[in-house]
Write a protein that holds these residues in place. Structure first.
Motif, PDB file in Angstrom:
ATOM      1  N   GLN A  13       0.811  -1.218   0.000  1.00  0.00           N
ATOM      2  CA  GLN A  13       0.000   0.000   0.000  1.00  0.00           C
ATOM      3  C   GLN A  13       0.840   1.262   0.000  1.00  0.00           C
ATOM      4  O   GLN A  13       0.339   2.361  -0.259  1.00  0.00           O
ATOM      5  N   LYS A  14       2.129   1.136   0.264  1.00  0.00           N
ATOM      6  CA  LYS A  14       3.040   2.278   0.221  1.00  0.00           C
ATOM      7  C   LYS A  14       3.505   2.471  -1.220  1.00  0.00           C
ATOM      8  O   LYS A  14       3.996   1.546  -1.857  1.00  0.00           O
ATOM      9  N   GLY A  15       3.360   3.669  -1.744  1.00  0.00           N
ATOM     10  CA  GLY A  15       3.793   3.949  -3.105  1.00  0.00           C
ATOM     11  C   GLY A  15       5.289   4.172  -3.200  1.00  0.00           C
ATOM     12  O   GLY A  15       5.969   4.422  -2.201  1.00  0.00           O
ATOM     13  N   GLY A  16       5.826   4.049  -4.400  1.00  0.00           N
ATOM     14  CA  GLY A  16       7.234   4.345  -4.632  1.00  0.00           C
ATOM     15  C   GLY A  16       8.211   3.327  -4.088  1.00  0.00           C
ATOM     16  O   GLY A  16       9.365   3.651  -3.815  1.00  0.00           O
ATOM     17  N   VAL A  17       7.774   2.071  -3.948  1.00  0.00           N
ATOM     18  CA  VAL A  17       8.650   1.052  -3.376  1.00  0.00           C
ATOM     19  C   VAL A  17       9.226   0.117  -4.444  1.00  0.00           C
ATOM     20  O   VAL A  17       9.949  -0.828  -4.115  1.00  0.00           O
ATOM     21  N   GLY A  18       8.884   0.360  -5.707  1.00  0.00           N
ATOM     22  CA  GLY A  18       9.386  -0.494  -6.775  1.00  0.00           C
ATOM     23  C   GLY A  18       8.458  -1.644  -7.116  1.00  0.00           C
ATOM     24  O   GLY A  18       8.883  -2.640  -7.705  1.00  0.00           O
ATOM     25  N   LYS A  19       7.186  -1.507  -6.787  1.00  0.00           N
ATOM     26  CA  LYS A  19       6.218  -2.575  -7.038  1.00  0.00           C
ATOM     27  C   LYS A  19       6.033  -2.817  -8.543  1.00  0.00           C
ATOM     28  O   LYS A  19       6.151  -3.955  -9.015  1.00  0.00           O
ATOM     29  N   THR A  20       5.725  -1.751  -9.281  1.00  0.00           N
ATOM     30  CA  THR A  20       5.528  -1.892 -10.720  1.00  0.00           C
ATOM     31  C   THR A  20       6.835  -2.262 -11.418  1.00  0.00           C
ATOM     32  O   THR A  20       6.849  -3.087 -12.334  1.00  0.00           O
ATOM     33  N   THR A  21       7.935  -1.670 -10.981  1.00  0.00           N
ATOM     34  CA  THR A  21       9.243  -2.017 -11.540  1.00  0.00           C
ATOM     35  C   THR A  21       9.513  -3.507 -11.381  1.00  0.00           C
ATOM     36  O   THR A  21      10.008  -4.173 -12.300  1.00  0.00           O
ATOM     37  N   THR A  22       9.149  -4.038 -10.226  1.00  0.00           N
ATOM     38  CA  THR A  22       9.349  -5.466  -9.980  1.00  0.00           C
ATOM     39  C   THR A  22       8.413  -6.309 -10.829  1.00  0.00           C
ATOM     40  O   THR A  22       8.833  -7.319 -11.407  1.00  0.00           O
ATOM     41  N   ALA A  23       7.155  -5.911 -10.941  1.00  0.00           N
ATOM     42  CA  ALA A  23       6.207  -6.669 -11.757  1.00  0.00           C
ATOM     43  C   ALA A  23       6.677  -6.759 -13.209  1.00  0.00           C
ATOM     44  O   ALA A  23       6.697  -7.843 -13.815  1.00  0.00           O
ATOM     45  N   VAL A  24       7.071  -5.622 -13.767  1.00  0.00           N
ATOM     46  CA  VAL A  24       7.475  -5.563 -15.170  1.00  0.00           C
ATOM     47  C   VAL A  24       8.758  -6.341 -15.413  1.00  0.00           C
ATOM     48  O   VAL A  24       8.850  -7.169 -16.339  1.00  0.00           O
ATOM     49  N   ASP A  41      -2.440  -5.450 -15.193  1.00  0.00           N
ATOM     50  CA  ASP A  41      -2.339  -4.135 -14.556  1.00  0.00           C
ATOM     51  C   ASP A  41      -3.715  -3.734 -14.032  1.00  0.00           C
ATOM     52  O   ASP A  41      -4.623  -3.448 -14.807  1.00  0.00           O
ATOM     53  N   ILE A  42      -3.873  -3.719 -12.699  1.00  0.00           N
ATOM     54  CA  ILE A  42      -5.145  -3.278 -12.114  1.00  0.00           C
ATOM     55  C   ILE A  42      -4.961  -1.995 -11.305  1.00  0.00           C
ATOM     56  O   ILE A  42      -5.777  -1.667 -10.450  1.00  0.00           O
ATOM     57  N   ASP A  43      -3.893  -1.275 -11.600  1.00  0.00           N
ATOM     58  CA  ASP A  43      -3.647   0.021 -10.961  1.00  0.00           C
ATOM     59  C   ASP A  43      -4.192   1.127 -11.870  1.00  0.00           C
ATOM     60  O   ASP A  43      -3.794   1.212 -13.032  1.00  0.00           O
ATOM     61  N   TYR A 126       2.872 -18.105 -15.775  1.00  0.00           N
ATOM     62  CA  TYR A 126       2.756 -17.156 -14.679  1.00  0.00           C
ATOM     63  C   TYR A 126       1.811 -16.020 -15.048  1.00  0.00           C
ATOM     64  O   TYR A 126       1.816 -15.535 -16.181  1.00  0.00           O
ATOM     65  N   VAL A 127       1.025 -15.594 -14.061  1.00  0.00           N
ATOM     66  CA  VAL A 127       0.243 -14.370 -14.162  1.00  0.00           C
ATOM     67  C   VAL A 127       0.677 -13.477 -13.006  1.00  0.00           C
ATOM     68  O   VAL A 127       0.624 -13.881 -11.839  1.00  0.00           O
ATOM     69  N   LEU A 128       1.146 -12.274 -13.328  1.00  0.00           N
ATOM     70  CA  LEU A 128       1.593 -11.312 -12.318  1.00  0.00           C
ATOM     71  C   LEU A 128       0.606 -10.159 -12.289  1.00  0.00           C
ATOM     72  O   LEU A 128       0.384  -9.493 -13.303  1.00  0.00           O
ATOM     73  N   ILE A 129      -0.007  -9.920 -11.130  1.00  0.00           N
ATOM     74  CA  ILE A 129      -1.000  -8.867 -10.979  1.00  0.00           C
ATOM     75  C   ILE A 129      -0.356  -7.672 -10.299  1.00  0.00           C
ATOM     76  O   ILE A 129       0.079  -7.765  -9.143  1.00  0.00           O
ATOM     77  N   ASP A 130      -0.281  -6.558 -11.003  1.00  0.00           N
ATOM     78  CA  ASP A 130       0.269  -5.328 -10.422  1.00  0.00           C
ATOM     79  C   ASP A 130      -0.868  -4.562  -9.757  1.00  0.00           C
ATOM     80  O   ASP A 130      -1.708  -3.962 -10.429  1.00  0.00           O
ATOM     81  N   CYS A 131      -0.894  -4.581  -8.426  1.00  0.00           N
ATOM     82  CA  CYS A 131      -1.970  -3.956  -7.653  1.00  0.00           C
ATOM     83  C   CYS A 131      -1.671  -2.474  -7.400  1.00  0.00           C
ATOM     84  O   CYS A 131      -0.515  -2.056  -7.405  1.00  0.00           O
TER      85      CYS A 131
END
Length: 268
Positions: A13-24, A41-43, A126-131
């Protein structure tokens, strides 16, 4: 013989932690290792979508339509030519889904049900869901759909553990009420700066709390990683010999090994 898809939600839930970078980038390196990968991508910010060179405002149908209008995933998925990844794009319309889903029956299961057809068809390994960076209905939907578990990127900073207890509580609630199979697959330490004692201390503290649930691969703070989205490609295309590329390659290998799929990967 291919087995059913492993579905992971990437959440924090914290933004800017590299979540999307990691998903991609995790997705890109799983593809390099012979896996068929769908990035969902569900963001509403659609950062994963734009990171792969897809203009978010030009997407005609998106994950919004899957969740709200019952459009099947097969109609929205597009291939990302340079990477081999397949993408279920988001769009700004998804921002309204939070309100629209409230009145829908079994709203938390809509993503899960839409993904089951893909999983059972063996179309993807694999299915990766970017929340999104929140703990609202979209993230809960991602956790409910995550049959393989949740991957949590954690930034190497002083307040790294702040909010993790809240996220852990949500994971427990989703497991109890919606998805009994939900597990914590692992934490990924991101934006690591080897020059500072702080980064080393944060990694040690997180490993002390979560022990073997922390991936060994550590993602460094990297200019190349930061600039890759502006080129619309993952790091393995933008700067394949960079430290960030090596780190995500190592993470993909570690994930495959833990999932018992390393022998299925190309070249192994």
């Amino acid at each position: 013989m291919r087995t059913m898809s492993i579905i992971y939600a990437l959440a924090n839930q914290k933004g800017g932690v590299g979540k999307t970078t990691t998903a991609v980038n995790l997705g890109a390196y799983l593809v390099e290792r012979g896996q068929r990968v769908l990035l969902v991508d569900i963001d509403p910010q659609a950062n994963a979508t734009s990171s792969l060179g897809v203009e978010r405002v030009s997407v005609p149908i998106s994950t919004y339509d899957v969740l709200v209008n019952d459009i099947p995933f097969a109609r929205i998925v597009r291939s990302v030519d340079q990477t081999g990844l397949e993408l279920a794009p988001s769009s700004p319309d998804l921002a309204g889904a939070t309100v629209e889903l409230v009145e829908m029956p079994q709203r938390e299961y809509r993503l899960h049900k839409a993904l089951q057809a893909l999983s059972s068809s063996h179309a993807y390994d694999y299915v990766l869901i970017d929340c999104p960076p929140s703990l609202g209905i979209l993230t809960v939907s991602g956790l409910t759909a995550a049959t393989g578990g949740v991957i949590i990127p954690v930034q190497c900073e002083y307040l790294a553990l702040e909010g993790l207890s809240q996220l852990a509580r949500v994971i427990r609630l989703v497991r109890q009420a919606l998805n009994p199979e939900l597990t914590l697959r692992g934490l990924v330490m991101t934006m690591y700066d080897a020059r500072t004692n702080l980064s080393q201390q944060v990694v040690a503290e997180v490993r002390r709390h979560f022990r073997k649930r922390v991936f060994k691969a550590i993602i460094p703070r990297s200019v190349r990683l930061s600039e890759a989205p502006s080129f619309g490609v993952p790091i393995n295309v933008h700067a394949p010999r960079s430290s960030g590329a090596e780190a995500y390659d190592a993470l993909a290998e570690e994930l495959l090994m833990g999932d018992g799929r390393l022998n299925d990967a190309r070249g192994d």
